[in-house]
Design a protein around this motif. Structure first.
Motif, short mmCIF file in Angstrom:
data_model
loop_
_atom_site.label_atom_id
_atom_site.label_comp_id
_atom_site.label_asym_id
_atom_site.label_seq_id
_atom_site.Cartn_x
_atom_site.Cartn_y
_atom_site.Cartn_z
N MET A 123 37.38 16.23 37.31
CA MET A 123 38.34 15.13 37.38
C MET A 123 38.74 14.74 38.80
SD MET A 123 38.80 13.52 34.73
CE MET A 123 40.18 12.50 35.15
N PRO A 124 38.92 15.64 39.74
CA PRO A 124 39.25 15.19 41.10
C PRO A 124 38.16 14.31 41.71
CG PRO A 124 39.75 17.52 40.88
CD PRO A 124 39.03 17.10 39.63
N VAL A 125 36.92 14.50 41.29
CA VAL A 125 35.83 13.69 41.82
C VAL A 125 35.76 12.35 41.09
CG1 VAL A 125 33.32 13.60 42.11
CG2 VAL A 125 34.54 15.76 42.45
N VAL A 126 35.94 12.37 39.78
CA VAL A 126 35.74 11.18 38.96
C VAL A 126 36.98 10.28 38.95
CG1 VAL A 126 35.23 10.40 36.62
CG2 VAL A 126 34.06 12.38 37.54
N ALA A 127 38.17 10.84 39.05
CA ALA A 127 39.40 10.06 38.92
C ALA A 127 39.48 8.88 39.89
CB ALA A 127 40.62 10.96 39.06
N PRO A 128 39.16 9.05 41.18
CA PRO A 128 39.22 7.89 42.09
C PRO A 128 38.23 6.79 41.70
CG PRO A 128 39.17 9.92 43.36
CD PRO A 128 38.92 10.29 41.94
N LEU A 129 37.09 7.18 41.14
CA LEU A 129 36.11 6.17 40.73
C LEU A 129 36.60 5.35 39.54
CD1 LEU A 129 32.85 8.30 41.03
CD2 LEU A 129 33.72 6.62 42.65
N LEU A 130 37.37 6.00 38.65
CA LEU A 130 37.87 5.29 37.47
C LEU A 130 39.03 4.37 37.79
CD1 LEU A 130 37.71 8.15 34.83
CD2 LEU A 130 36.14 6.24 35.12
N GLU A 131 39.59 4.49 38.99
CA GLU A 131 40.71 3.64 39.40
C GLU A 131 40.25 2.32 40.01
OE1 GLU A 131 43.93 4.29 38.90
OE2 GLU A 131 43.45 6.19 37.91
N THR A 132 38.96 2.13 40.22
CA THR A 132 38.47 0.91 40.84
C THR A 132 38.53 -0.26 39.85
OG1 THR A 132 36.19 1.34 40.19
CG2 THR A 132 36.91 2.24 42.31
N PRO A 133 38.63 -1.49 40.36
CA PRO A 133 38.65 -2.65 39.47
C PRO A 133 37.38 -2.78 38.62
CG PRO A 133 39.42 -3.28 41.65
CD PRO A 133 38.91 -1.88 41.75
N ALA A 134 36.23 -2.40 39.17
CA ALA A 134 34.98 -2.49 38.41
C ALA A 134 35.01 -1.54 37.21
CB ALA A 134 33.79 -2.18 39.31
N ALA A 135 35.51 -0.33 37.42
CA ALA A 135 35.59 0.63 36.31
C ALA A 135 36.60 0.17 35.27
CB ALA A 135 35.97 2.01 36.85
N ARG A 136 37.71 -0.39 35.71
CA ARG A 136 38.71 -0.91 34.76
C ARG A 136 38.12 -2.06 33.94
NH1 ARG A 136 43.97 1.60 34.67
NH2 ARG A 136 43.82 3.03 36.40
N GLY A 137 37.36 -2.93 34.59
CA GLY A 137 36.71 -4.03 33.86
C GLY A 137 35.68 -3.52 32.87
N ALA A 138 34.92 -2.51 33.26
CA ALA A 138 33.94 -1.93 32.35
C ALA A 138 34.62 -1.28 31.15
CB ALA A 138 33.09 -0.90 33.09
N GLN A 139 35.74 -0.61 31.37
CA GLN A 139 36.49 -0.01 30.27
C GLN A 139 37.02 -1.09 29.33
OE1 GLN A 139 39.55 2.42 31.97
NE2 GLN A 139 38.10 3.87 32.87
N LEU A 140 37.50 -2.20 29.89
CA LEU A 140 38.01 -3.29 29.07
C LEU A 140 36.90 -3.89 28.22
CD1 LEU A 140 40.32 -5.23 28.31
CD2 LEU A 140 39.60 -6.66 30.23
N ILE A 141 35.75 -4.14 28.84
CA ILE A 141 34.62 -4.72 28.10
C ILE A 141 34.14 -3.76 27.01
CG2 ILE A 141 32.21 -5.41 28.32
CD1 ILE A 141 33.00 -6.57 31.08
N LEU A 142 34.06 -2.48 27.33
CA LEU A 142 33.64 -1.49 26.34
C LEU A 142 34.64 -1.42 25.19
CD1 LEU A 142 31.68 0.78 25.52
CD2 LEU A 142 33.13 2.34 26.82
N GLY A 143 35.92 -1.47 25.49
CA GLY A 143 36.94 -1.44 24.44
C GLY A 143 36.86 -2.65 23.53
N ILE A 144 36.68 -3.83 24.11
CA ILE A 144 36.56 -5.05 23.31
C ILE A 144 35.31 -5.00 22.46
CG2 ILE A 144 36.17 -7.55 23.45
CD1 ILE A 144 38.03 -7.52 25.93
N ALA A 145 34.20 -4.52 23.03
CA ALA A 145 32.94 -4.43 22.27
C ALA A 145 33.08 -3.45 21.10
CB ALA A 145 31.80 -4.01 23.19
N LEU A 146 33.70 -2.31 21.32
CA LEU A 146 33.88 -1.35 20.23
C LEU A 146 34.82 -1.90 19.15
CD1 LEU A 146 34.19 1.98 22.24
CD2 LEU A 146 32.31 1.28 20.74
N PHE A 147 35.86 -2.60 19.57
CA PHE A 147 36.78 -3.22 18.60
C PHE A 147 36.05 -4.26 17.76
CE2 PHE A 147 40.03 -6.43 17.54
CZ PHE A 147 40.85 -5.64 16.75
#
Length: 109
Positions: A36-60
């Motif tokens: 988590m200390p390695v991955v957490a900063p990567l998940l805070e980027t706008p690109a990762a947030r956008g990918a999470q949003l798109i994945l969530g919408i696609a799964l929904f």
């Protein structure tokens, strides 16, 4: 060996299964905690947030494909493997067969 199951064998089986899943859970937890200390900063980027949003919408959106529409053709029941009277096991309820057919097929590797 039909009849009453042996309690010792049943308890041994349950202990082995419980121990296996406990060890797997601890391994996953330890790995995730160390990473988590390695991955957490990567998940805070706008690109990762956008990918999470798109994945969530696609799964929904995908979740609505599992619901049959009115007027849609009914799901055909699965044919018995051994014929109508060739299998001595209890028949599988229709609801179980319906949900089994909704599952995706095996991966094409």
């Amino acid at each position: 060996m039909p009849g009453r199951p042996q309690v010792r064998r049943l308890l041994t089986y349950l202990v082995v299964i419980t121990t296996f899943y406990f060890v797997v859970g601890v391994a996953v937890w330890t790995t995730a905690r160390a990473g988590m200390p390695v991955v957490a900063p990567l998940l805070e980027t706008p690109a990762a947030r956008g990918a999470q949003l798109i994945l969530g919408i696609a799964l929904f959106a995908r979740s609505f494909r599992s619901i049959p529409r009115r007027g849609a053709h009914p799901v055909k029941p699965i044919e018995p493997m051994f014929g109508e009277s060739g299998c001595s096991a209890r028949p599988v309820p229709r609801e179980v067969l319906y949900f089994w057919q909704l599952l995706p097929g095996p991966p094409n590797w």
